[in-house]
Design a protein around this motif. Structure first.
Motif, PDB file in Angstrom:
ATOM      1  N   LYS A  30       2.295   2.976 -13.957  1.00 50.94           N
ATOM      2  CA  LYS A  30       2.156   2.844 -12.493  1.00 50.94           C
ATOM      3  C   LYS A  30       2.257   1.381 -12.074  1.00 50.94           C
ATOM      4  O   LYS A  30       2.935   1.049 -11.094  1.00 50.94           O
ATOM      5  CB  LYS A  30       0.815   3.420 -12.042  1.00 50.94           C
ATOM      6  N   GLU A  31       1.583   0.505 -12.808  1.00 51.30           N
ATOM      7  CA  GLU A  31       1.623  -0.921 -12.471  1.00 51.30           C
ATOM      8  C   GLU A  31       3.023  -1.490 -12.634  1.00 51.30           C
ATOM      9  O   GLU A  31       3.481  -2.306 -11.832  1.00 51.30           O
ATOM     10  CB  GLU A  31       0.634  -1.684 -13.359  1.00 51.30           C
ATOM     11  N   ILE A  45       3.708   5.858  -5.513  1.00 48.91           N
ATOM     12  CA  ILE A  45       3.682   5.957  -6.987  1.00 48.91           C
ATOM     13  C   ILE A  45       2.542   6.863  -7.442  1.00 48.91           C
ATOM     14  O   ILE A  45       2.715   7.742  -8.302  1.00 48.91           O
ATOM     15  CB  ILE A  45       3.555   4.554  -7.619  1.00 48.91           C
ATOM     16  N   GLU A  46       1.360   6.652  -6.861  1.00 50.43           N
ATOM     17  CA  GLU A  46       0.181   7.428  -7.260  1.00 50.43           C
ATOM     18  C   GLU A  46       0.402   8.918  -7.032  1.00 50.43           C
ATOM     19  O   GLU A  46       0.158   9.740  -7.916  1.00 50.43           O
ATOM     20  CB  GLU A  46      -1.043   6.959  -6.474  1.00 50.43           C
ATOM     21  N   THR A  47       0.856   9.275  -5.850  1.00 52.83           N
ATOM     22  CA  THR A  47       1.013  10.696  -5.524  1.00 52.83           C
ATOM     23  C   THR A  47       2.117  11.341  -6.358  1.00 52.83           C
ATOM     24  O   THR A  47       1.992  12.497  -6.781  1.00 52.83           O
ATOM     25  CB  THR A  47       1.321  10.866  -4.033  1.00 52.83           C
ATOM     26  N   LYS A  77       2.212   1.699  -3.538  1.00 56.04           N
ATOM     27  CA  LYS A  77       1.173   2.190  -4.446  1.00 56.04           C
ATOM     28  C   LYS A  77       0.886   3.669  -4.204  1.00 56.04           C
ATOM     29  O   LYS A  77       0.760   4.455  -5.145  1.00 56.04           O
ATOM     30  CB  LYS A  77      -0.107   1.381  -4.273  1.00 56.04           C
ATOM     31  N   LYS A  78       0.800   4.029  -2.936  1.00 59.21           N
ATOM     32  CA  LYS A  78       0.499   5.424  -2.597  1.00 59.21           C
ATOM     33  C   LYS A  78       1.625   6.340  -3.065  1.00 59.21           C
ATOM     34  O   LYS A  78       1.376   7.431  -3.604  1.00 59.21           O
ATOM     35  CB  LYS A  78       0.293   5.550  -1.087  1.00 59.21           C
ATOM     36  N   GLN A  81      -1.525   4.346 -16.477  1.00 58.59           N
ATOM     37  CA  GLN A  81      -1.885   3.257 -15.566  1.00 58.59           C
ATOM     38  C   GLN A  81      -0.915   2.085 -15.721  1.00 58.59           C
ATOM     39  O   GLN A  81      -0.504   1.464 -14.734  1.00 58.59           O
ATOM     40  CB  GLN A  81      -3.330   2.799 -15.842  1.00 58.59           C
ATOM     41  N   GLU A 101       0.829  -1.206   0.000  1.00 60.96           N
ATOM     42  CA  GLU A 101       0.000   0.000   0.000  1.00 60.96           C
ATOM     43  C   GLU A 101       0.858   1.248   0.000  1.00 60.96           C
ATOM     44  O   GLU A 101       0.551   2.235  -0.672  1.00 60.96           O
ATOM     45  CB  GLU A 101      -0.937  -0.004   1.214  1.00 60.96           C
ATOM     46  N   ASP A 109       0.738  11.524 -10.080  1.00 63.63           N
ATOM     47  CA  ASP A 109      -0.428  12.416 -10.169  1.00 63.63           C
ATOM     48  C   ASP A 109      -0.025  13.878 -10.030  1.00 63.63           C
ATOM     49  O   ASP A 109      -0.609  14.763 -10.667  1.00 63.63           O
ATOM     50  CB  ASP A 109      -1.463  12.051  -9.102  1.00 63.63           C
TER      51      ASP A 109
END
Length: 683
Positions: free
Chosen positions: A664-665, A637-639, A634-635, A661, A631, A642
């Motif tokens: 990110k994966e 990478i997302e932040t 993932k967080k 996407q 988690e 984004d």
């Protein structure tokens, strides 16, 4: 992010229209279009015996023309009658020269040396010093005799008809005409004075000669050629001559096709092929219509060059079509730009190249199948051995295609099959050799880098990588981690993984010139080199690594594509930590010069440099925060990604949300394996 929907472009439409017109021209030019709709043509080899079904005669234009040519060659050049005006003029010229010599002889004020020099200055006469001395030494009576004899001899010679081809003979006749009463020295002087004055007085008449030639050609009767019933006109393996061709036409075995139908047929085929290529580019390669339009123009130009040369060399040939290296086009395009583009345009090029040939279906498949298989085998062409292997595969596939068609042919010829197999392997080696040359030429033109160059740049022993490794080992390790992240992400969205990896290896090269100012090169517990500096000054030092990187790239001659990774991996972002610290120190009331904290950019403009920007940010945060769970990864990478999207740093790329996407994966899978939970071993 840019608009990903294809847009109608007048420039693109006009480009493809010009491309279609030039392709059509290549098919319809007289020397690139097959003159017969059947398998026989002048200069080709007959695959069967052809006999006359009946006795027949015909007027042979070829034989008649040959007879006329022989008659023309038998006509001798015609000259006009001797022109007395020319003879009189030469006599006048002789008198003028003799008068000049007499005036020099009688010049009381000139020294002997000056007189000799004056005599030798007479144009068109060769007077040696000895001859000049003798002329000056003659008595007046003797000199008068010499003058009279020179004029007499010249007049006698010029009374005859003298043509250009008789001039040498006429000059040789001067000496025998001189009276024997003169001494050897006097005779030599007279001969030297007269010979240069002998010229042709009978001039060549091109008009009368042409009339004679025309009359000779008209006097030739048409030549009739007769074949008896059952007589062999053409034997198997014999080259078709113009006379044989006329006989076959007379028998009705060859029926000339309408020229208009040929033009319509060529237009329809070109239209079909160009529409296929245009729709493919418009729907699936939108980057070629925008930022990479230069690549599209290069592809079309190279396509036309191959097509034009092929139509010149292979039409009406038996073996040359199987040697011509058509596959080099597709291999060059696929290795530099994209394999799909190489395949689609190779199909079109192969179809147009083989059009009009008697074995067009066989030849088209020979080109298409071999080219596609070779593209799959070569891929980016990362090693020289890959080119050699591709050449062998090209020869093997081409040979298989040839044999497949020849085995079911009515005229089975083992010697011919073996010849074409040899031609196929020669084609393979020629194609890969030409690809190696074209790769570097086209890459230089487009500012791209070949796979072989990238492989060389990725070697750890490259001088610049050695400098980074020795001066800033922390930066080198960071670059390796970013390269791993970026390469896998590029592969997931069909970008160029090799280019992305090499760009990532060099993106922070500038830090090698000032390594201690970057945290990854600082030893834990040591004094922070930024601690006592002003935040703006610190930001300037950090930002300077981009400028230093470009300096090193040019010093070590890195390609422009790699330089783009150095300038674009930070884009126009800011050094957030230093900016925040500056705001904290200055307080809310004081305005800061934001330009001091901003990287020079530009923002990424390709998928590969955009991936590097994201990977660089994600890896730096992961190294600083050390995520403990999936988690957290993932967080992180997302932040990170984004924030780049929100601030529009990726707007100049053609990445879709689906691509983002996938990236990110890919980052998650790579980081998960890096920061996975480890077992705690017992002491």
């Amino acid at each position: 992010m840019g608009n990903l929907r294809p847009k109608f472009s007048l420039k693109t439409l006009l480009t493809f229209f010009v491309f279609a017109v030039l392709s059509y021209t290549s098919l319809t030019l007289p020397f690139t279009y097959r003159q017969s709709p059947v398998s026989l043509s002048i200069g080709s080899v007959s695959t069967q015996d052809i006999r006359a079904s009946q006795t027949f005669s015909f007027v042979s234009e070829t034989l008649t023309e040959e007879a006329r040519d022989r008659a023309e060659q038998s006509v001798s050049p015609i000259y006009l009658a001797a022109d007395p005006t020319i003879s009189r003029q030469q006599l006048e010229n002789m008198r003028a020269i003799l008068n000049y010599i007499s005036s020099v002889r009688n010049d009381q004020f000139a020294t002997p040396e000056q007189k000799i020099s004056d005599l030798q200055a007479i144009s068109n006469l060769t007077i040696t010093s000895e001859m000049a001395t003798n002329i000056l030494a003659f008595s007046q009576e003797k000199w008068q005799e010499i003058q009279n004899e020179a004029l007499f001899v010249l007049e006698e010679v010029m009374r005859s008809t003298i043509r250009e081809d008789q001039l040498t003979q006429a000059k040789r006749s001067v000496l025998p005409l001189i009276s024997y009463s003169f001494s050897t020295v006097e005779t030599e002087i007279i001969n030297s004075l007269v010979m240069p004055m002998v010229v042709a007085n009978s001039l060549f008449s091109s008009e009368k000669t042409n009339e004679a030639i025309q009359q000779a050609r008209e006097d030739v009767a048409p030549v009739t050629k007769t074949y008896m019933a059952g007589e062999t006109i053409v034997s198997t393996g014999q080259v078709i001559t113009p006379v044989m061709w006329e006989a076959l036409q007379e028998l009705g075995l060859i029926s000339p096709q309408s020229t208009m139908l040929k033009y319509i047929s060529s237009a329809l085929l070109v239209f079909s092929v160009v529409v296929m290529e245009y729709i493919y580019v418009f729907r699936y390669r939108k980057n070629l219509l925008g930022a990479d339009f230069r690549s599209l123009v290069t592809i079309l130009a190279l396509y036309l060059i191959f097509l034009f040369l092929a139509r010149i060399f292979i039409v009406n040939r038996a073996v040359v079509p199987y040697i011509f290296p058509i596959a080099a086009f597709g291999l060059t395009i696929s290795s530099l730009i994209h394999y799909e583009i190489g395949i689609i345009f190779s199909i079109g090029l192969s179809t147009l190249t083989a059009y009009g040939q008697s074995n067009s279906v066989e030849l088209t498949l020979f080109y298409v199948i071999a080219s596609i298989v070779a593209i799959f085998v070569l891929q980016r062409g990362r090693r020289i051995t890959a080119f050699f292997s591709t050449g062998l595969v090209l020869g093997l596939i081409g040979s298989a295609t040839v044999v497949a068609y020849r085995l079911i042919s009515t005229y089975f010829d083992m010697e011919g099959i073996l010849t074409l197999i040899g031609a196929s392997f020669l084609n393979g080696m020629a194609s890969v050799s030409l690809t190696l040359i074209l790769q570097y030429a086209v890459a230089s033109l487009l500012g791209k880098t070949t796979a072989l160059q990238l492989m060389d740049l990725s070697r750890p022993d490259h001088p610049l990588l050695q400098l980074i490794m020795s001066n800033s080992p922390g930066t080198y390790q960071h670059s390796l981690q970013v390269a791993n992240l970026a390469e896998q992400a590029a592969r997931s969205i069909d970008a160029d993984p090799l280019l992305t990896r090499v760009g990532a290896l060099y993106h922070d090269a500038g830090k090698a010139l000032n390594p201690s100012f970057f945290i990854e090169n600082q030893v834990t517990g040591n004094l922070d080199t930024h601690e006592d500096l002003d935040p703006a000054e610190t930001a300037g030092i950090i930002i300077k690594h981009v400028e230093d990187g470009i300096k090193l790239a040019r010093e070590y001659r890195l390609p422009p594509e790699i330089e783009a990774f150095i300038t674009e991996h930070h884009g126009k972002t800011t050094t957030r930590y230093q900016l925040s610290k500056a705001k904290e120190q200055s307080g809310k009331d004081k305005e800061l010069d934001l330009a001091k904290f901003e990287y020079p950019g530009p923002n990424p403009h390709t998928r590969e440099t955009a991936i590097l920007m994201m990977a660089d940010k994600v890896e730096a945060r992961a190294r600083a925060e050390i995520p403990k769970s999936d988690e957290d990864i993932k967080k992180l990478i997302e932040t990170s990604i984004d924030s780049l999207l929100q601030e529009k740093y990726l707007d100049n790329t053609n990445l879709s949300m689906k691509n983002i996407q996938s990236i990110k994966e890919s980052f998650f899978n790579t980081l998960k394996n890096t920061y996975h939970h480890r077992l705690k071993y017992p002491k």
